[in-house]
Design an enzyme around this catalytic site. Structure first.
Site, mmCIF file in Angstrom:
data_model
loop_
_atom_site.group_PDB
_atom_site.id
_atom_site.type_symbol
_atom_site.label_atom_id
_atom_site.label_comp_id
_atom_site.label_asym_id
_atom_site.label_seq_id
_atom_site.Cartn_x
_atom_site.Cartn_y
_atom_site.Cartn_z
ATOM 1 N N ALA A 197 -12.202 -15.709 -15.458
ATOM 2 C CA ALA A 197 -12.326 -14.291 -15.815
ATOM 3 C C ALA A 197 -12.601 -13.426 -14.601
ATOM 4 O O ALA A 197 -12.232 -12.248 -14.566
ATOM 5 C CB ALA A 197 -13.437 -14.116 -16.839
ATOM 6 N N GLU A 201 -5.772 -12.562 -11.146
ATOM 7 C CA GLU A 201 -4.710 -13.456 -10.658
ATOM 8 C C GLU A 201 -3.504 -12.735 -10.075
ATOM 9 O O GLU A 201 -2.850 -13.223 -9.155
ATOM 10 C CB GLU A 201 -4.248 -14.380 -11.800
ATOM 11 C CG GLU A 201 -5.198 -15.512 -12.129
ATOM 12 C CD GLU A 201 -6.316 -15.092 -13.076
ATOM 13 O OE1 GLU A 201 -7.130 -15.952 -13.432
ATOM 14 O OE2 GLU A 201 -6.371 -13.893 -13.440
ATOM 15 N N ASP A 243 3.469 8.799 23.233
ATOM 16 C CA ASP A 243 4.191 9.059 24.474
ATOM 17 C C ASP A 243 4.808 10.458 24.385
ATOM 18 O O ASP A 243 5.005 10.983 23.282
ATOM 19 C CB ASP A 243 5.276 7.988 24.651
ATOM 20 C CG ASP A 243 5.959 8.086 25.997
ATOM 21 O OD1 ASP A 243 5.336 8.569 26.949
ATOM 22 O OD2 ASP A 243 7.132 7.668 26.091
ATOM 23 N N ASP A 513 7.417 2.869 24.811
ATOM 24 C CA ASP A 513 8.796 2.364 24.910
ATOM 25 C C ASP A 513 9.017 1.452 26.119
ATOM 26 O O ASP A 513 9.960 0.693 26.157
ATOM 27 C CB ASP A 513 9.808 3.522 24.957
ATOM 28 C CG ASP A 513 9.469 4.549 26.037
ATOM 29 O OD1 ASP A 513 8.660 4.233 26.940
ATOM 30 O OD2 ASP A 513 10.014 5.661 25.989
ATOM 31 N N ASP A 517 3.911 -0.314 28.333
ATOM 32 C CA ASP A 517 3.217 -0.005 27.081
ATOM 33 C C ASP A 517 2.881 -1.251 26.268
ATOM 34 O O ASP A 517 2.080 -1.171 25.329
ATOM 35 C CB ASP A 517 4.083 0.917 26.218
ATOM 36 C CG ASP A 517 4.328 2.267 26.860
ATOM 37 O OD1 ASP A 517 3.357 2.851 27.361
ATOM 38 O OD2 ASP A 517 5.485 2.731 26.874
ATOM 39 N N ASN A 579 -11.596 -7.440 -15.473
ATOM 40 C CA ASN A 579 -12.245 -8.689 -15.047
ATOM 41 C C ASN A 579 -13.763 -8.637 -15.208
ATOM 42 O O ASN A 579 -14.385 -9.579 -15.723
ATOM 43 C CB ASN A 579 -11.914 -8.982 -13.583
ATOM 44 C CG ASN A 579 -10.492 -9.485 -13.412
ATOM 45 O OD1 ASN A 579 -9.683 -8.828 -12.772
ATOM 46 N ND2 ASN A 579 -10.165 -10.630 -13.983
ATOM 47 N N ASP A 611 -2.894 -6.857 -18.539
ATOM 48 C CA ASP A 611 -3.023 -5.882 -17.453
ATOM 49 C C ASP A 611 -2.288 -6.328 -16.195
ATOM 50 O O ASP A 611 -2.175 -5.557 -15.249
ATOM 51 C CB ASP A 611 -4.486 -5.559 -17.140
ATOM 52 C CG ASP A 611 -5.314 -6.795 -16.820
ATOM 53 O OD1 ASP A 611 -4.722 -7.869 -16.669
ATOM 54 O OD2 ASP A 611 -6.547 -6.675 -16.722
#
Length: 783
Positions: A197, A201, A243, A513, A517, A579, A611
């Site tokens: 419970a 899941e 940049d 780029d 970097d 739950n 649910d």
């Protein structure tokens, strides 16, 4: 299966690191022409040693860090190291210091950079890990990705649920053992059922689907996700370190100002005849060219000259077929800082000599020109000046061509901001995100662009690499809030900036780029590489690749990341409400001596079907309209923050009370011809909790009333909710499925009571929402 998945993910992450390093090593493995004992020979660059003399020519890649001895019109592409695409003119006579940024060390060429033009010779001063490229490789190897904030929050949730499950199991085992005289084996099974419970899941699946749907949406918006959890992390970014060139700007030099010595400054509108003559002469002295294909012009050449040709095209002045024939060219070099062409003037039977170049090499005594130049420079414009003369004969000494010329005017150009960047920066600031500019460009240029985009504000600071290096960690921390622009920074500087903000528990999104970097991209919470201008090394080190190199795309991706996180929080509220209710129902039932109000199969059915199925629809929920006006989620902020825990308490409490009322009626109250019993009580509790938890998805979907007109439509939630309710009807009516769930048939009165109790939970939550709305309104008015 979970262990296999974890191993696979770990191997994938390790492979990414190896890919980054392999790409870096590949970049650093060209061949070089080395001069040993007076003889030239081609050797792999890995065999170079300090003290070697190497020859440099156009088209080659440099294989080591080299101090220039000779340089003739030598121009380098150092974008992989500095991030700036502008060619760098080298000068062997320049004297640099170790404190100068790489882009300003004009007497050095570096491993992994490319020769665009000219020739040279140099002394190898650093190889392998001691070279600039090698140092970046070492930095990259030392960086590792931590778990994302979402992964940490899910881990924390899992630990909490584990503790709750164990405690609940122990409590119910003790209660049953001492109060209900249940056999040990059955008692143990009850404790295990309570553990079931406690576990939502379907949560891992729904979280994964939410992230994957975010990945799909981002791909449509030009953001390719390489690391799936980074979808959510980007959504919660509090700092964007971007940049400049090509990301915030167009990566296209553009002429903004023109000044002819006989005219006022031009900034827009039609050109006068004098201004047309000036820009035409600039075009004659340029080596860039253009070609029209299907009505679209393609310009070829280095950025500065391409800007001149683009300007001519935009003003319908580009007519290469009528241009005078070029007879002689004195090419640009870093010593003269200018170039000269000689053209045949057929009309006057003379030669037209045009020189363009640096202002101080063209103009010497013109005070007005100096004043205009200074105004251009204050706007961070790159200035080119032009002079000319007409001659009857070409002198034997070609250097005489550049003497006694007439100054004509200057132009100012800049790589302008993208039109959408300013809007994106504004949206980021509204979302509580601090934008920063980190660039290899000069401080003055960076400040001008940052100011125009509202990244730099009054009172902010601009700091360059050497000044940053001189600061201690304490000094940097004190100034961090004020610095909005970092210029001429090294890879180590970028890494330091990222770490400084992370030390303040900020979530940092870093864009880049170049190879330089890569370490900071790896260290950032979200590393974002550029798809067009980005190197393979930077892409391999990143979490996200922006395919259009656009800052606005990053801000759009942040919105999508926030949507994903909001939907995950909605899912957690939705699933845990049921739950927690299940645990409390089971505990209370045991304490009051009712046994098990719900069976193990009924609990699994509620978690997975009732649910579980509607929960999948939450993964496709659209973004709330005000999502980008909300403050970012803090690093340590819980999944239960901002009212989520209170909503779970209210929903769970209503489920518990109403389900136990249903159980009590079924077991102890005669409402129809059906005899009250434990099985009837279980069936009533099951039906109340099942229906209530199923339709609770609409409460999860909306923070405001479920009847609000502002509510976003979601067909998937409607379909999954309908499916879940239909399955519940089947499992409660078909004998085969009824036996699986241990339910008994309900009379019409029992059905009416069960449905009414389930709907009552919606009423309770609607009342709670209105209470919160009134409270929030009062607080806003009070402030």
């Amino acid at each position: 299966m979970i262990i296999i998945i974890n191993i696979t993910v770990s191997m994938f992450q390790e492979n990414r690191a190896e890919t980054s390093l392999a790409a870096l090593k590949k970049m650093a493995s060209p061949t070089s022409i080395v001069i040993r004992e007076g003889k030239k020979s081609k050797v792999p660059s890995t065999e170079l040693v300090c003290g070697d003399i190497i020859a440099i020519k156009a088209g080659i890649q440099i294989g080591a860090d080299v101090r220039l001895i000779e340089a003739s019109s030598l121009q380098m592409d150092e974008s992989s190291l500095t991030g700036e695409s502008e060619p760098i003119s080298k000068d062997a006579n320049f004297v640099s210091t170790d404190k100068l940024p790489l882009g300003d060390q004009l007497n050095m060429v570096f491993s992994g950079t490319n020769v665009l033009n000219g020739t040279g010779k140099g002394l190898v001063v650093a190889v392998g890990n001691q070279s600039q490229m090698g140092q970046i490789a070492s930095l990259l190897e030392n960086q590792s990705k931590e778990k994302t904030p979402l992964q940490k929050r899910i881990d924390s949730l899992a630990k909490r649920l584990t503790i709750i499950a164990f405690i609940a199991g122990i409590i119910i085992f003790i209660v049953n053992y001492f109060l209900n005289d249940i056999p040990v084996l059955d008692n143990l099974m009850t404790a295990v059922v309570l553990g079931i419970a406690a576990v939502p899941e379907t949560l891992p699946v729904i979280v994964t689907l939410s992230l994957i749907y975010g990945v799909e949406n981002m791909a449509k918006q030009n953001a390719i996700i390489r690391n799936i959890p980074s979808v959510e992390t980007l959504g919660n970014a509090t700092i964007i370190a971007s940049d400049k060139t090509g990301t915030l700007t167009q990566n296209k030099m553009t002429i903004k100002n023109i000044w002819h010595k006989a005219r006022n400054e031009w900034t827009s509108g039609p050109l006068s005849d004098d201004e047309q003559k000036l820009i035409q002469y600039f075009g004659y002295a340029s080596n860039a060219s253009a070609q029209e294909t299907n009505g679209k012009w393609e310009v070829y050449g280095e950025p500065t000259e391409a800007a001149i040709i683009n300007f001519l095209i935009d003003h319908h002045l580009y007519k290469p077929e009528t241009a005078p024939k070029r007879l002689i060219e004195l090419p640009f070099d870093s010593t003269r800082k200018k170039m000269t062409v000689v053209l045949a003037d057929k009309i006057e039977n003379q030669y037209l000599v045009i020189t363009k170049g640096a202002f101080d090499r063209i103009v010497s005594t013109d005070k007005k020109a100096q004043r205009i130049h200074d105004q251009f420079a204050d706007k961070a414009l790159r200035v080119l000046a032009l002079s000319y003369k007409k001659i009857n004969t070409i002198p034997e000494q070609l250097s005489e061509l550049e003497e006694n010329q007439n100054f004509l005017g200057i132009i100012g150009m800049i790589d302008p901001p993208r039109p959408e960047s300013k809007i994106a920066v504004k949206e980021a600031r509204q979302a509580g995100i601090r934008p920063l500019m980190i660039t290899g460009d000069h401080a003055l240029t960076a400040k001008a662009i940052a100011q125009e985009l509202d990244i730099y504000r009054e009172g902010d600071k601009v700091i360059d690499g050497p000044s940053l290096s001189a600061l201690t960690e304490e000094q940097l921390d004190r100034q961090l809030d004020k610095i909005s622009v970092y210029a001429r920074v090294s890879p180590e500087d970028k890494l330091r900036i990222v770490n400084a903000w992370q030390a303040r528990e900020e979530i940092v999104a870093m864009t880049g780029d170049g190879v330089n970097d890569a370490p900071s991209l790896r260290a950032a919470d979200v590393g974002t590489a550029m798809g067009i201008a980005g190197t393979e090394v930077s892409k391999s080190a990143s979490d996200i690749v922006i395919t259009d190199d656009n800052f606005a795309t990053i801000v759009g991706a942040i919105k999508e990341g926030r949507r994903v996180y909001a939907n995950i929080k909605k899912t957690i509220y939705y699933l845990l409400s049921a739950n927690i209710a299940e645990i409390l129902i089971m505990l209370i039932g045991a304490v009051v001596g009712w046994g098990m109000p719900l069976s193990g199969m009924q609990l699994l059915y509620i978690n997975v079907i009732a649910d579980g199925i509607p929960g999948f629809g939450l993964s496709r929920e659209k973004a709330d309209p005000d999502l980008m006006q909300q403050a970012p989620i803090g690093v340590k902020e819980s999944l239960f923050s901002r009212g989520t825990s209170n909503k779970i308490i209210v929903a769970s409490s209503s489920f518990v009370i109403l389900s136990l009322i249903g159980y009590y009626i079924g077991r102890f109250v005669q409402v129809s011809e059906q005899t009250p019993s434990h099985l009837l009580g279980q069936t009533m509790a099951f039906m109340v909790l099942t229906i209530a938890s199923t339709i609770n998805v609409y409460n999860a979907k909306n923070d405001t009333s479920i009847f609000s007109k502002k509510s976003q439509k979601n067909k998937l939630i409607f379909l999954t909710t309908t499916l879940s309710l239909a399955l519940t009807v089947i499992f409660s009516q078909v004998p085969f499925f009824m036996d699986i769930l241990d339910v008994v048939p309900l009379s019409r009165k029992h059905w009416i009571i069960a449905i009414s109790l389930a709907i009552l939970s919606i009423v309770v939550l609607e009342i709670y929402k209105q209470f919160i709305k009134i409270k929030t309104t009062k607080n806003l008015l009070a402030n």
